[in-house]
Motif scaffolding. Structure first.
Motif, PDB file in Angstrom:
ATOM      1  N   UNK A   1      47.437  59.903  39.536  1.00 10.92           N
ATOM      2  CA  UNK A   1      47.018  59.324  38.480  1.00 10.92           C
ATOM      3  C   UNK A   1      47.248  58.026  38.894  1.00 10.92           C
ATOM      4  N   UNK A   2      47.355  57.258  38.399  1.00 17.41           N
ATOM      5  CA  UNK A   2      46.409  55.472  38.659  1.00 17.41           C
ATOM      6  C   UNK A   2      46.548  55.115  37.603  1.00 17.41           C
ATOM      7  N   UNK A   3      47.893  54.304  37.754  1.00 16.70           N
ATOM      8  CA  UNK A   3      48.258  52.835  36.565  1.00 16.70           C
ATOM      9  C   UNK A   3      47.187  51.953  36.517  1.00 16.70           C
ATOM     10  N   UNK A   4      47.036  50.819  35.808  1.00 16.93           N
ATOM     11  CA  UNK A   4      46.377  49.315  36.131  1.00 16.93           C
ATOM     12  C   UNK A   4      47.801  48.047  36.054  1.00 16.93           C
ATOM     13  N   UNK A   5      47.505  47.762  36.867  1.00 15.32           N
ATOM     14  CA  UNK A   5      48.891  46.646  36.441  1.00 15.32           C
ATOM     15  C   UNK A   5      48.205  45.975  35.292  1.00 15.32           C
ATOM     16  N   UNK A   6      48.850  45.982  34.372  1.00 15.69           N
ATOM     17  CA  UNK A   6      48.590  45.196  32.970  1.00 15.69           C
ATOM     18  C   UNK A   6      48.573  45.921  31.792  1.00 15.69           C
TER      19      UNK A   6
ATOM     20  N   UNK B   1      37.714  40.867  34.559  1.00 19.73           N
ATOM     21  CA  UNK B   1      36.700  41.443  35.327  1.00 19.73           C
ATOM     22  C   UNK B   1      38.324  42.821  35.190  1.00 19.73           C
ATOM     23  N   UNK B   2      38.920  42.607  34.353  1.00 18.03           N
ATOM     24  CA  UNK B   2      39.895  43.989  34.968  1.00 18.03           C
ATOM     25  C   UNK B   2      39.560  44.333  33.602  1.00 18.03           C
ATOM     26  N   UNK B   3      39.447  43.831  32.598  1.00 19.16           N
ATOM     27  CA  UNK B   3      39.100  44.069  30.950  1.00 19.16           C
ATOM     28  C   UNK B   3      38.019  44.799  30.630  1.00 19.16           C
TER      29      UNK B   3
ATOM     30  N   UNK C   1      46.639  37.838  47.459  1.00 22.45           N
ATOM     31  CA  UNK C   1      47.062  39.005  46.822  1.00 22.45           C
ATOM     32  C   UNK C   1      47.130  38.318  45.350  1.00 22.45           C
ATOM     33  N   UNK C   2      48.275  38.094  44.913  1.00 17.92           N
ATOM     34  CA  UNK C   2      48.256  36.740  43.347  1.00 17.92           C
ATOM     35  C   UNK C   2      46.946  36.866  42.714  1.00 17.92           C
ATOM     36  N   UNK C   3      46.455  35.964  43.582  1.00 18.37           N
ATOM     37  CA  UNK C   3      45.083  35.483  42.937  1.00 18.37           C
ATOM     38  C   UNK C   3      44.072  36.371  42.803  1.00 18.37           C
ATOM     39  N   UNK C   4      43.226  37.527  43.530  1.00 21.53           N
ATOM     40  CA  UNK C   4      43.307  38.116  42.994  1.00 21.53           C
ATOM     41  C   UNK C   4      43.388  39.216  41.650  1.00 21.53           C
ATOM     42  N   UNK C   5      45.627  39.193  41.895  1.00 18.38           N
ATOM     43  CA  UNK C   5      45.956  40.380  40.623  1.00 18.38           C
ATOM     44  C   UNK C   5      45.179  39.592  38.889  1.00 18.38           C
TER      45      UNK C   5
ATOM     46  N   UNK D   1      40.123  40.736  46.706  1.00 20.60           N
ATOM     47  CA  UNK D   1      39.771  41.922  46.266  1.00 20.60           C
ATOM     48  C   UNK D   1      40.573  43.181  46.433  1.00 20.60           C
ATOM     49  N   UNK D   2      41.728  43.228  46.093  1.00 21.28           N
ATOM     50  CA  UNK D   2      42.945  44.732  47.145  1.00 21.28           C
ATOM     51  C   UNK D   2      43.588  44.244  45.480  1.00 21.28           C
ATOM     52  N   UNK D   3      43.687  43.033  45.277  1.00 23.05           N
ATOM     53  CA  UNK D   3      44.980  42.423  44.283  1.00 23.05           C
ATOM     54  C   UNK D   3      44.150  42.537  43.374  1.00 23.05           C
ATOM     55  N   UNK D   4      42.882  42.834  42.571  1.00 27.52           N
ATOM     56  CA  UNK D   4      42.090  42.970  41.500  1.00 27.52           C
ATOM     57  C   UNK D   4      41.481  44.021  41.457  1.00 27.52           C
ATOM     58  N   UNK D   5      41.779  44.856  42.380  1.00 30.80           N
ATOM     59  CA  UNK D   5      41.149  46.154  42.356  1.00 30.80           C
ATOM     60  C   UNK D   5      42.588  46.553  41.592  1.00 30.80           C
ATOM     61  N   UNK D   6      44.757  46.537  41.942  1.00 31.60           N
ATOM     62  CA  UNK D   6      45.297  46.747  41.369  1.00 31.60           C
ATOM     63  C   UNK D   6      45.199  46.478  39.723  1.00 31.60           C
ATOM     64  N   UNK D   7      44.250  45.681  39.571  1.00 32.51           N
ATOM     65  CA  UNK D   7      44.459  45.474  37.901  1.00 32.51           C
ATOM     66  C   UNK D   7      43.390  46.568  36.764  1.00 32.51           C
ATOM     67  N   UNK D   8      42.677  47.105  37.965  1.00 32.70           N
ATOM     68  CA  UNK D   8      41.598  48.128  37.503  1.00 32.70           C
ATOM     69  C   UNK D   8      40.313  47.571  37.459  1.00 32.70           C
TER      70      UNK D   8
END
Lengths: 312, 636
Positions: free
Chosen positions: B458-463, A282-284, A74-78, B308-315
């Motif tokens: 409403x969904x906010x992104x981590x970060x 990816x997130x930005x 999970x941390x890896x993805x974040x 993938x879930x972790x990445x999704x949490x960041x948007x």
């Protein structure tokens, strides 16, 4: 004004057993975060299951309380989706070295800039005291019906073998020392492990405060230099650190065993391939323009020309 | 001249057959023919039998495969043994004369089961079982035209022309197949030349060397036999065609849909999708980067879904791609995403199970699994695509739905689609929307991730500028553990009601399609790759005077209950047939669960091979004669 340790304390009542070693770990975290002045909204604590799994709820930064053994992926993805975040994993010995040990090893191979705080108490506390992967063979903490017949895994040795580039051990009752380790681990660019000795006051009648008090000593007091100063020293330093990690009976060293600032982090490896990665991870990235995809028909044809045949 | 041809090219795995198939497909597409091809292979790198089954049309883009075939081009004797029976009377077989003395006993790569069946047949036919005897038999008895070629002579001749050692020229042996097929069907040399240049754009010498072999065979075949299976000029007028596998088209769709994080663990038949995305990790147009995608090969499927879930949490739009065994490992992660309202997309290529099952063969036996996988109750959206074009749009829509309803989305595909290569017009992108759902960029100090004032919070992104908590435990609005019964009831209902909202918002006509005459007498019901063959079956059955329709289900959760119920009411129960690639007729069960309507007639197939047009038509006819269940088994 810099944030105080208490600014990182959440309003949630902490339901760990009174006297639990984990209190020392969160206390050290509050102080480390405060001294580094980590912005809570850019900091994430990721945990697995068990007593340590509750850690994120006690800290006022982003918290992701995940599945048993899966905090690292999970941390890896974040982290990889948004590398500007400071991501800290808190996991138990059962979590990180039992059910989730494959991820622990994989993290070493990648050297992602994550800090792993291992709550090492040799038992599965929340399920009432079964043997964890760090409990040595022949021992019988009070909940066990019979002595343990499985050998223990050594977290420091395993981290070294897996490729972690910062490997340390702390003791939860020495919070000032632990706080410094946490700060160093967070500042290290790469996968960092802190194996934290943490007495379980309810189920482990062997590894008590008295037990550790007699054995624990600081590596730095012996003139130990964990740092790979030049890349050529890597092999020599890692061998020394590994040998040191085997010392675990009468004397238990704490402090930084090994630190290699030369091996590129995973983020740097990605940047080699995708130069814009750190600026627009990816997130930005913006993926739409007024609700439409940024890849229009023309861009699609250009990007995927390999698949398109112009007919005769 | 032929308006339609079915062809099998076969040979040992690893001998270049896939390249030959690719070049033939490029060439046919260049000449504007419509093509669909299915590749069948073992879980093996080198040596076991593999084949590609083509359906080519000069009038339309074919959507199904059928038997018998008009041409078999065999790279080895196992191909002849395995497929001779699939030839139409008057068809053509081309093979290596060197293999004429081969028998089943000298074919160790072949499975014993087939050998036993063949020995029995050979005995009944009174032939000795050599390739020679078999070819003689089919030539006389089935009027098959045989085109024997001396492969080593061809290779030696080419080696001489190219001034290459024969051993090196032998590596291009699969080009003999290209030469034979194109000569016999009169596919122009220009088209082959174009395709070779395209395939080997980075190694022109390979294009040249292969071309020499192709042309040698082409000329020889035309000289000695003529273009016996000449294809009629194409009536299609596309100026461009895409040539894509199911894996390719989904990879493209994901990039269009804005995927920015894709994780995977290698598994057949899903992994090629991730490879394709990775080769486009930098999205560049005219040298300008317009985006990039991080593709992460993880240590297992558990890490694939959880990262993938972790990445999704960041948007980031995040997905993973897998098959049955991988999804089995992902199930706990799926539940976490459900509990935490995390938008993650799982692209699921079904293959034959249970366990390792038929790892390289097709199946649709995981529908019920995906609908109910993971403990506890939570909403999930399940899409199932029927063909390449549907897969393209669905793969994009999967992200929209995941973010709009803040829930995991499973996009069901199958091996048939993954590995079948089709010609396809370039999809229209003008109507594609990107819907990111309810996002809050300025959550601030009071932000509550699971705010109960709306069902979808409403969904906010981590970060972003606020902090939030997530937990797999039941939680309160902030995301902290909360076991209070009243909170539990509210949170539970909040999650579950999202599927009700999705059910109200997503038009049912987007979730199913009815094909065929309104006043049809017979209704086929299917999903996934069944679509193509069902649509072709409607036409064949219509010719036989049976007015048939096909109900294609494209979304199983939320299920289009009202429309399905209403449609089924119109038909005589004995004439409603589910057609599925599984044993239980799982879509039929899903219909029963959602509508209370039980479908009692079923045509199923679970051999791992696709449903072919010929057998589906036969199966429907059997049902109409009174059978309740027909199990299809055609295809080697």
């Amino acid at each position: 004004m810099a944030r105080k340790p208490s600014d990182y304390q959440s309003d949630i009542w902490n339901d760990w057993c009174p006297g639990c070693g984990d209190f020392g770990i969160v206390a050290a975290m509050y102080r480390a975060f405060s001294e580094l002045d980590l912005p809570p909204e850019k900091t994430v604590i990721v945990s697995g299951i068990g007593c340590s799994g509750k850690t994120p709820h006690f800290v006022k930064v982003n918290g992701v309380h995940t599945l048993h053994g899966r905090a690292i992926p999970f941390a890896t993805g974040i982290k990889l989706a948004n590398p500007e975040l400071t991501v800290i994993v808190n996991g138990g010995d059962g979590d990180l070295l039992g059910i989730g040990v494959g991820h622990f090893v994989a993290l070493g191979r990648r050297n992602i800039d994550l800090t792993i705080i291992l709550h090492n108490n040799t038992v599965y506390g929340l399920t009432k005291g079964q043997a964890s992967p760090t409990l040595r063979r022949g021992l019988r903490p009070k909940a066990l019906p019979k002595p343990n017949i499985q050998d223990a895994v050594n977290p420091v040795s395993l981290a070294l073998a897996s490729g972690f580039t910062f490997v340390a051990r702390g003791y939860s009752m020495m919070t000032e020392h632990l706080k410094e380790l946490i700060k160093e681990a967070i500042q290290h660019k790469g996968a960092a492990l802190i194996d934290v000795l943490q007495p379980c006051v309810t189920y482990d009648n062997i590894h008590t405060v008295e037990y550790y008090k007699k054995r624990v000593y600081k590596l730095e007091d012996t003139g130990w230099n964990p740092k790979v100063e030049k890349i050529e020293e890597k092999e020599e330093k890692i061998v020394k650190a590994w040998m040191k990690s085997q010392e675990y009976d009468d004397k238990i060293p704490i402090g930084v065993f090994y630190q290699d600032p030369h091996t590129p982090s995973f983020e740097e490896r990605i940047k080699e391939r995708i130069p814009s990665y750190l600026e627009t991870p990816p997130a930005r990235q913006k993926i739409e323009r007024e609700g439409k995809t940024i890849i229009d028909s023309e861009a699609f044809r250009k990007i995927f020309s390999y698949y398109i045949v112009e007919t005769e | 001249m032929f308006n339609r041809l079915s062809i099998i090219i076969g040979g040992p795995q690893g001998a270049g057959l896939e390249t030959s198939a690719q070049i033939l497909t490029y060439s046919l597409a260049y000449l504007r023919y419509g093509v669909i091809s299915d590749r069948e292979y073992f879980s093996n790198i080198k040596g076991r039998h593999s084949y590609v089954h083509f359906n080519i049309s000069s009038e339309q883009i074919p959507t199904s495969l059928t038997y018998p075939v008009q041409l078999i081009a065999a790279l080895d004797h196992e191909t002849v043994f395995t497929h001779f029976d699939s030839l139409e009377e008057g068809g053509v077989i081309t093979y290596d004369v060197f293999t004429e003395e081969k028998t089943l006993d000298t074919t160790p790569s072949m499975e014993e089961d087939l050998k036993i069946r063949l020995r029995k047949i050979f005995k009944e036919l009174g032939i000795d079982g050599s390739i020679k005897s078999l070819v003689r038999y089919i030539s006389e008895d089935k009027k098959i035209h045989s085109v024997p070629l001396n492969y080593s002579e061809i290779i030696n001749e080419a080696a001489k022309k190219l001034v290459l050692p024969a051993s090196q020229a032998a590596r291009y042996v699969s080009s003999i197949i290209i030469g034979a097929v194109s000569g016999l069907t009169n596919v122009k040399k220009k088209a082959i030349e174009y395709s070779l240049a395209r395939r080997f754009y980075d190694r022109p010498e390979l294009a040249q060397q292969n071309k020499v072999i192709v042309e040698t065979v082409y000329d020889k075949v035309v000289r000695e036999h003529g273009p016996i299976l000449e294809l009629a000029p194409s009536k299609l007028n596309h100026r461009e065609m895409m040539i894509v596998s199911g894996n390719d088209i989904v990879a493209m769709a994901k990039t269009v849909g804005g995927v920015r994080f894709q994780s995977y663990y290698p598994i057949t038949p899903a992994a090629d999708e991730s490879f394709t995305i990775e080769s486009y990790e930098k999205l560049e147009v005219d040298g300008l980067e317009i985006g990039s995608i991080l593709v992460l090969q993880t240590e297992d499927e558990i890490a694939a879904i959880t990262s993938a879930i972790g990445a999704a949490l960041t948007g980031a739009r995040a997905s993973t791609s897998t098959s049955g065994p991988g999804f089995s490992l992902m199930v706990e992660g799926l539940g976490w995403a459900g509990m935490n309202e995390a938008p993650v997309v799982i692209t699921y290529y079904q293959r034959g199970g249970p366990s390792t099952g038929l790892p390289t063969r097709g199946s649709q036996s995981d529908l019920l699994f995906t609908l109910y996988a993971s403990h506890g109750e939570f909403p999930r959206i399940v899409l199932a695509s029927g063909d390449h074009l549907e897969a393209f749009y669905d793969a994009i829509e999967a992200f929209n739905l995941a973010e709009r309803y803040q829930t995991p989305v499973i996009h069901l595909l199958d091996k048939f689609l993954a590995n079948s290569i089709v010609t396809l017009p370039v999809p229209d992108l003008s109507n594609i929307n990107i819907d990111r759902g309810l996002i809050i960029h300025n959550g601030g100090a009071d932000y509550k991730r699971f705010n109960l004032s709306t069902t979808i919070s409403p969904r906010a992104f981590i970060g972003s500028n606020c902090i939030m908590w997530y937990t797999g435990d039941e939680h309160n609005e902030l995301g902290h553990i909360d076991e209070d019964p009243e909170n539990r009831e509210k949170m539970y209902r909040k999650r579950m009601e999202k599927i009700k909202i999705a059910d109200e918002e997503i038009p049912e006509e987007k979730r199913l399609t009815y094909y065929g005459p309104e006043d049809a007498d017979v209704l086929l019901v299917g999903w996934g790759f069944v679509k193509g063959v069902a649509l072709d079956a409607l036409k064949t059955l219509a010719v036989k005077g049976i007015r048939t329709a096909y109900l294609h289900i494209r979304m199983f959760s939320p299920f289009p209950s009202k429309s399905v119920e209403k449609l089924l009411e119109r038909f005589d129960k004995s004439k409603v047939i589910t057609v599925e690639h599984n044993y239980l007729a799982q879509a039929g069960k899903a219909i029963l669960i959602n509508t209370g309507v039980r479908i009692t007639k079923e045509v199923v197939k679970y051999t791992g091979r696709p449903i072919y047009l010929n057998e589906l038509v036969d199966g429907v006819l059997k049902i109409l004669k009174g059978e309740d269940r027909v199990v299809l088994t055609y295809g080697p």
